[in-house]
Scaffold this motif. Sequence first.
Motif, PDB file in Angstrom:
ATOM      1  N   GLU A   1       0.838  -1.194   0.000  1.00 59.43           N
ATOM      2  CA  GLU A   1       0.000   0.000   0.000  1.00 59.43           C
ATOM      3  C   GLU A   1       0.877   1.249   0.000  1.00 59.43           C
TER       4      GLU A   1
ATOM      5  N   VAL B   1      -2.911  -1.332  -3.167  1.00 59.17           N
ATOM      6  CA  VAL B   1      -3.654  -0.136  -2.798  1.00 59.17           C
ATOM      7  C   VAL B   1      -2.812   1.100  -3.122  1.00 59.17           C
TER       8      VAL B   1
ATOM      9  N   TYR C   1      -3.446   5.175  -2.787  1.00 58.06           N
ATOM     10  CA  TYR C   1      -4.244   6.340  -2.438  1.00 58.06           C
ATOM     11  C   TYR C   1      -3.528   7.568  -2.983  1.00 58.06           C
TER      12      TYR C   1
ATOM     13  N   LYS D   1      -5.593  -3.336  -6.867  1.00 61.30           N
ATOM     14  CA  LYS D   1      -7.019  -3.625  -6.698  1.00 61.30           C
ATOM     15  C   LYS D   1      -7.813  -2.388  -6.260  1.00 61.30           C
ATOM     16  N   THR D   2      -7.169  -1.481  -5.534  1.00 57.53           N
ATOM     17  CA  THR D   2      -7.865  -0.335  -4.951  1.00 57.53           C
ATOM     18  C   THR D   2      -7.117   0.954  -5.273  1.00 57.53           C
TER      19      THR D   2
ATOM     20  N   GLU E   1     -10.792  -3.217  -8.503  1.00 58.25           N
ATOM     21  CA  GLU E   1     -11.983  -3.677  -7.789  1.00 58.25           C
ATOM     22  C   GLU E   1     -12.675  -2.555  -7.022  1.00 58.25           C
ATOM     23  N   THR E   2     -11.904  -1.560  -6.573  1.00 57.54           N
ATOM     24  CA  THR E   2     -12.457  -0.455  -5.806  1.00 57.54           C
ATOM     25  C   THR E   2     -11.879   0.862  -6.327  1.00 57.54           C
TER      26      THR E   2
ATOM     27  N   MET F   1     -16.931  -0.122  -4.531  1.00 57.74           N
ATOM     28  CA  MET F   1     -16.682  -1.392  -5.227  1.00 57.74           C
ATOM     29  C   MET F   1     -17.169  -1.287  -6.658  1.00 57.74           C
TER      30      MET F   1
END
Length: 181
Positions: A96, A118, A120, A142-143, A172-173, A178
């Motif tokens: 992440e 992840v 952000y 995935k995110t 996925e997100t 989602m």
Amino acid sequence: MPGTSCKDAIKNFETKSGQVAVEATEVKLMCQIPPIDKMDDSLNQLEACQRLSLSTNAIERMIALPKLKSLRILSLGRNNIKRIMALEDVGATLEELWISYNQIEKLDGLQPCVKLSVLYMSNNKIKAWDELGKVAQLPEIKTVLFVGNPIYGEKTKEENAPYVVKRIPQIETVDGKMISP
């Protein structure tokens, strides 16, 4: 006034937490007063660290962290970082990357992060949709969080989600929501 050095921030962490930094799996060096203005080699003593937080400081440049072989989460949000870089040494373990609220325009520098799931990245300066294609090359991603970047313009995050999915099909997100087939 000079900023807090990473060495001093680590000492502050040990004093406040009662932990020995070199043994700690989670090290929080955020919100230093005065703020940390640059990452330095003293961070490399944190060899047991799995989660390192340097958020809410004044860091302008990322540095290599060759001794952090267990690092899974790197939090650099709310700094002055302009470029993602120096992730080669932690790319094999980093899962992440929290780097929202910086000055980043391009998504170069993520390629070494083969385990990154992840990202952000909200409230940066990403202006070109093509930049998201660089994230699609990450095998485990995935995110993602991109809200607050210029690419979104006046549209809502819901309106922009299809554009993100188009460029990062395995996602996925997106922006906390989602994705359904």
